[in-house]
Design a protein around this motif. Structure first.
Motif, PDB file in Angstrom:
ATOM      1  N   VAL A 182       0.705  -1.012  -0.083  1.00  0.00           N
ATOM      2  CA  VAL A 182      -0.156   0.048   0.109  1.00  0.00           C
ATOM      3  C   VAL A 182       0.799   1.308  -0.040  1.00  0.00           C
ATOM      4  O   VAL A 182       0.580   2.361  -0.751  1.00  0.00           O
ATOM      5  CB  VAL A 182      -0.871   0.081   1.234  1.00  0.00           C
ATOM      6  N   LYS A 183       1.911   1.246   0.920  1.00  0.00           N
ATOM      7  CA  LYS A 183       2.923   2.190   0.978  1.00  0.00           C
ATOM      8  C   LYS A 183       3.425   2.564  -0.583  1.00  0.00           C
ATOM      9  O   LYS A 183       3.629   3.530  -0.858  1.00  0.00           O
ATOM     10  CB  LYS A 183       4.018   2.103   1.944  1.00  0.00           C
ATOM     11  N   ARG A 184       3.877   1.575  -1.116  1.00  0.00           N
ATOM     12  CA  ARG A 184       4.478   1.773  -2.450  1.00  0.00           C
ATOM     13  C   ARG A 184       3.671   2.193  -3.471  1.00  0.00           C
ATOM     14  O   ARG A 184       3.793   3.056  -4.358  1.00  0.00           O
ATOM     15  CB  ARG A 184       5.195   0.224  -2.819  1.00  0.00           C
ATOM     16  N   ASN A 185       2.327   1.707  -3.231  1.00  0.00           N
ATOM     17  CA  ASN A 185       1.334   2.187  -4.140  1.00  0.00           C
ATOM     18  C   ASN A 185       0.688   3.618  -3.849  1.00  0.00           C
ATOM     19  O   ASN A 185      -0.558   3.959  -4.169  1.00  0.00           O
ATOM     20  CB  ASN A 185       0.136   0.976  -4.350  1.00  0.00           C
ATOM     21  N   GLY A 232      -0.749   4.518  -1.318  1.00  0.00           N
ATOM     22  CA  GLY A 232      -2.055   4.556  -0.561  1.00  0.00           C
ATOM     23  C   GLY A 232      -1.855   5.029   0.998  1.00  0.00           C
ATOM     24  O   GLY A 232      -0.794   5.219   1.422  1.00  0.00           O
ATOM     25  N   ARG A 233      -3.010   4.794   1.783  1.00  0.00           N
ATOM     26  CA  ARG A 233      -2.914   5.128   3.144  1.00  0.00           C
ATOM     27  C   ARG A 233      -2.531   3.838   3.837  1.00  0.00           C
ATOM     28  O   ARG A 233      -2.981   2.680   3.867  1.00  0.00           O
ATOM     29  CB  ARG A 233      -4.453   5.381   3.660  1.00  0.00           C
ATOM     30  N   VAL A 234      -1.326   3.931   4.631  1.00  0.00           N
ATOM     31  CA  VAL A 234      -0.879   2.834   5.414  1.00  0.00           C
ATOM     32  C   VAL A 234      -1.594   2.633   6.729  1.00  0.00           C
ATOM     33  O   VAL A 234      -2.302   3.579   7.115  1.00  0.00           O
ATOM     34  CB  VAL A 234       0.805   3.117   5.695  1.00  0.00           C
ATOM     35  N   GLY A 235      -1.419   1.579   7.087  1.00  0.00           N
ATOM     36  CA  GLY A 235      -2.241   1.218   8.497  1.00  0.00           C
ATOM     37  C   GLY A 235      -2.955  -0.317   8.579  1.00  0.00           C
ATOM     38  O   GLY A 235      -3.417  -0.774   9.429  1.00  0.00           O
ATOM     39  N   ALA A 236      -3.029  -0.793   7.160  1.00  0.00           N
ATOM     40  CA  ALA A 236      -3.606  -2.047   6.974  1.00  0.00           C
ATOM     41  C   ALA A 236      -2.771  -3.094   7.682  1.00  0.00           C
ATOM     42  O   ALA A 236      -3.014  -4.522   8.068  1.00  0.00           O
ATOM     43  CB  ALA A 236      -3.541  -2.533   5.557  1.00  0.00           C
ATOM     44  N   VAL A 237      -1.414  -2.878   8.155  1.00  0.00           N
ATOM     45  CA  VAL A 237      -0.519  -3.858   8.978  1.00  0.00           C
ATOM     46  C   VAL A 237      -1.119  -4.218  10.222  1.00  0.00           C
ATOM     47  O   VAL A 237      -1.127  -5.579  10.497  1.00  0.00           O
ATOM     48  CB  VAL A 237       0.792  -3.091   9.162  1.00  0.00           C
ATOM     49  N   LYS A 238      -2.004  -3.546  10.642  1.00  0.00           N
ATOM     50  CA  LYS A 238      -2.963  -3.782  11.942  1.00  0.00           C
ATOM     51  C   LYS A 238      -4.098  -4.655  11.679  1.00  0.00           C
ATOM     52  O   LYS A 238      -4.916  -4.951  12.630  1.00  0.00           O
ATOM     53  CB  LYS A 238      -2.799  -2.648  12.900  1.00  0.00           C
ATOM     54  N   ILE A 253       1.309 -13.813   9.361  1.00  0.00           N
ATOM     55  CA  ILE A 253       2.695 -13.462   8.320  1.00  0.00           C
ATOM     56  C   ILE A 253       3.192 -12.031   8.621  1.00  0.00           C
ATOM     57  O   ILE A 253       2.026 -11.122   8.582  1.00  0.00           O
ATOM     58  CB  ILE A 253       2.524 -13.748   6.886  1.00  0.00           C
ATOM     59  N   THR A 254       4.434 -11.537   8.672  1.00  0.00           N
ATOM     60  CA  THR A 254       4.541 -10.289   9.122  1.00  0.00           C
ATOM     61  C   THR A 254       5.496  -9.741   8.080  1.00  0.00           C
ATOM     62  O   THR A 254       5.914 -10.652   7.247  1.00  0.00           O
ATOM     63  CB  THR A 254       5.322 -10.255  10.408  1.00  0.00           C
ATOM     64  N   CYS A 255       5.944  -8.385   7.934  1.00  0.00           N
ATOM     65  CA  CYS A 255       6.892  -7.849   7.171  1.00  0.00           C
ATOM     66  C   CYS A 255       7.782  -6.919   7.963  1.00  0.00           C
ATOM     67  O   CYS A 255       7.449  -6.121   8.791  1.00  0.00           O
ATOM     68  CB  CYS A 255       6.111  -6.919   6.187  1.00  0.00           C
ATOM     69  N   SER A 256       9.011  -7.110   7.651  1.00  0.00           N
ATOM     70  CA  SER A 256       9.758  -6.217   8.415  1.00  0.00           C
ATOM     71  C   SER A 256      11.097  -5.849   7.288  1.00  0.00           C
ATOM     72  O   SER A 256      11.275  -6.177   5.964  1.00  0.00           O
ATOM     73  CB  SER A 256      11.005  -7.277   9.211  1.00  0.00           C
ATOM     74  N   ASP A 257      11.576  -4.668   7.635  1.00  0.00           N
ATOM     75  CA  ASP A 257      12.414  -3.837   6.793  1.00  0.00           C
ATOM     76  C   ASP A 257      11.775  -3.574   5.256  1.00  0.00           C
ATOM     77  O   ASP A 257      12.536  -3.554   4.354  1.00  0.00           O
ATOM     78  CB  ASP A 257      13.878  -4.558   6.643  1.00  0.00           C
ATOM     79  N   GLY A 258      10.362  -3.607   5.248  1.00  0.00           N
ATOM     80  CA  GLY A 258       9.946  -3.268   4.020  1.00  0.00           C
ATOM     81  C   GLY A 258      10.089  -4.340   2.806  1.00  0.00           C
ATOM     82  O   GLY A 258       9.813  -4.269   1.793  1.00  0.00           O
ATOM     83  N   ASP A 259      10.287  -5.473   3.415  1.00  0.00           N
ATOM     84  CA  ASP A 259      10.582  -6.605   2.296  1.00  0.00           C
ATOM     85  C   ASP A 259       9.463  -7.452   2.076  1.00  0.00           C
ATOM     86  O   ASP A 259       9.013  -8.470   2.629  1.00  0.00           O
ATOM     87  CB  ASP A 259      11.488  -7.669   3.202  1.00  0.00           C
ATOM     88  N   MET A 260       8.540  -6.682   1.477  1.00  0.00           N
ATOM     89  CA  MET A 260       7.121  -7.139   1.010  1.00  0.00           C
ATOM     90  C   MET A 260       7.204  -8.605   0.064  1.00  0.00           C
ATOM     91  O   MET A 260       6.422  -9.602   0.464  1.00  0.00           O
ATOM     92  CB  MET A 260       6.363  -6.487   0.321  1.00  0.00           C
ATOM     93  N   ASN A 297       6.819  -3.714  -7.205  1.00  0.00           N
ATOM     94  CA  ASN A 297       5.605  -4.584  -6.989  1.00  0.00           C
ATOM     95  C   ASN A 297       5.071  -3.893  -5.860  1.00  0.00           C
ATOM     96  O   ASN A 297       5.718  -3.369  -4.848  1.00  0.00           O
ATOM     97  CB  ASN A 297       5.995  -6.020  -6.465  1.00  0.00           C
ATOM     98  N   ASN A 298       3.638  -3.805  -5.986  1.00  0.00           N
ATOM     99  CA  ASN A 298       2.711  -3.061  -5.041  1.00  0.00           C
ATOM    100  C   ASN A 298       1.628  -3.723  -4.858  1.00  0.00           C
ATOM    101  O   ASN A 298       1.058  -4.708  -5.455  1.00  0.00           O
ATOM    102  CB  ASN A 298       2.913  -1.561  -5.015  1.00  0.00           C
ATOM    103  N   SER A 299       0.679  -3.004  -4.052  1.00  0.00           N
ATOM    104  CA  SER A 299      -0.597  -3.469  -3.615  1.00  0.00           C
ATOM    105  C   SER A 299      -1.387  -3.360  -4.913  1.00  0.00           C
ATOM    106  O   SER A 299      -2.701  -4.019  -5.076  1.00  0.00           O
ATOM    107  CB  SER A 299      -1.615  -2.862  -2.709  1.00  0.00           C
ATOM    108  N   GLY A 300      -1.051  -2.748  -6.107  1.00  0.00           N
ATOM    109  CA  GLY A 300      -1.908  -2.542  -7.266  1.00  0.00           C
ATOM    110  C   GLY A 300      -1.367  -3.454  -8.419  1.00  0.00           C
ATOM    111  O   GLY A 300      -1.807  -3.352  -9.627  1.00  0.00           O
ATOM    112  N   THR A 301      -0.385  -4.293  -8.247  1.00  0.00           N
ATOM    113  CA  THR A 301       0.301  -5.088  -9.324  1.00  0.00           C
ATOM    114  C   THR A 301      -0.058  -6.582  -9.329  1.00  0.00           C
ATOM    115  O   THR A 301       0.323  -7.277 -10.052  1.00  0.00           O
ATOM    116  CB  THR A 301       1.564  -5.042  -9.236  1.00  0.00           C
ATOM    117  N   PRO A 302      -0.741  -7.018  -8.151  1.00  0.00           N
ATOM    118  CA  PRO A 302      -0.481  -8.640  -7.930  1.00  0.00           C
ATOM    119  C   PRO A 302      -1.224  -9.356  -9.175  1.00  0.00           C
ATOM    120  O   PRO A 302      -0.360 -10.616  -9.668  1.00  0.00           O
ATOM    121  CB  PRO A 302      -1.302  -8.750  -6.717  1.00  0.00           C
ATOM    122  N   PHE A 303      -2.414  -8.908  -9.715  1.00  0.00           N
ATOM    123  CA  PHE A 303      -3.057  -9.557 -10.694  1.00  0.00           C
ATOM    124  C   PHE A 303      -2.142  -9.459 -12.231  1.00  0.00           C
ATOM    125  O   PHE A 303      -2.227 -10.333 -13.022  1.00  0.00           O
ATOM    126  CB  PHE A 303      -4.341  -9.421 -10.853  1.00  0.00           C
TER     127      PHE A 303
END
Length: 322
Positions: free
Chosen positions: A54-57, A59-65, A93-100, A169-175
């Protein structure tokens, strides 16, 4: 296990009945690598606590929670599941150091493990980049089988999420990423989008959808009065595949129902039409896995979006195992 956190019992609190009347009394918190192959039917909840996409795209961050908040809301809901059905919380599943990408790989392994153990996975996001890892987990699981390898993706969403990943790669590219891999492997890209909005996708995205032979229903048609026609399209799509993977982007709903998302809009669809479509998909017997994306507690109002997400999970679980 890197990029993983064990389930938290604190997420599962609610009214005490001592009769398993509520889901917090039904659920078992078991680490992902300890989930058993069940002697009976089972559902496993797995969080994807990552909003780097989301951050890379932009968007508004916060979905981690998002995953923990959905679980907390689900915990308080009534349990109507048969005693013969088990419900697990397998952690996040978690994400550290921005390693999506590492998080997506960890999710893929987690989903494969759950499917191999005959669990029904429901993945709770997190950004919609969840779809890339989730799809690959299903694909790896099916790769070990001689039959039933084709996957049809059904996306309830306002957005195609077919942006090209030339920058990242970001939340707008998966498909788009999945489509390019299908092309490379010379297999059909089976993708149905329900609720697409013209005011949320530029002309390049519509052109990409056309080039990739994407099936979609626009938001002005994705309404309850057209349910019979919509079900006809869904059934026609499902007939062409062996397995259906459903992904629900919460930002596809109107912000009247889902204010706590990364990209809210009042022009989205209603919960009713999604629930009716889920009944059709589940009745096909081909649904293999589900995820929910873009739950952003930072912008939620009175826990409204969390309750919507939890209600969707509740409906899916009880439709699967009435």
């Amino acid at each position: 296990m890197k990029h993983y956190s064990a389930p938290k019992k604190d997420n599962w609190q609610g009214r005490i009945s001592n009769k398993s009347l509520y889901l917090h009394e039904k659920v078992k918190c078991v680490p992902l690598d300890e989930i058993p192959e069940p002697p009976k039917k089972s559902i496993a909840l797995l969080g994807y606590a990552c909003d780097e996409g989301v951050k890379r795209n932009q968007g508004r961050v916060g979905a981690v929670k998002g995953p923990d908040v959905i679980k907390n809301s689900l915990a308080k809901m009534p349990n109507h599941l048969p005693s013969t059905v088990q419900l697990y919380d397998a952690g996040n599943i978690t994400c550290s150091d921005g390693d999506m990408e590492a998080s997506q790989q960890a999710l893929s392994l987690g989903v494969t493990s759950l499917l191999d153990k005959k669990q029904f996975p429901i993945v709770l996001g997190g950004g919609h980049d969840v779809a890339y890892g989730h799809y690959h987990g299903i694909k790896t699981h099916l790769g070990s089988k001689k039959e039933g390898q084709t996957i049809g993706i059904i996306n309830f969403d306002a957005h195609f999420d077919l942006r090209q990943n030339t920058q990242n790669n970001n939340s707008g590219t998966p498909f788009y990423q999945i489509a390019m891999e299908c092309k490379k492997e010379n297999i059909k890209f089976n993708y149905l989008c329900l609720g697409i909005r013209k005011d949320a996708n530029d002309r390049n995205l519509f052109q990409t959808a056309k080039e990739l032979d994407v099936n979609f229903i626009l938001s002005d048609t994705f309404q309850i009065q057209f349910l019979d026609e919509i079900n006809t399209w869904i059934n026609a799509f499902i007939k062409t595949v062996d397995n259906a993977y459903v992904t629900i982007d919460l930002d596809g709903f109107s912000s009247a129902y889902a204010p706590g998302v990364s990209a809210p809009s009042p022009m989205g669809f209603t919960p009713q039409i999604v629930l009716e479509c889920l009944k059709t998909i589940i009745a096909s017997g081909k649904l293999i896995s589900v995820d929910l994306a873009e739950m952003n507690p930072k912008y939620d109002v009175d826990g409204q979006t969390a309750k919507l997400a939890a209600s969707l999970v509740h409906h899916i679980a009880h439709l699967l195992f009435p």
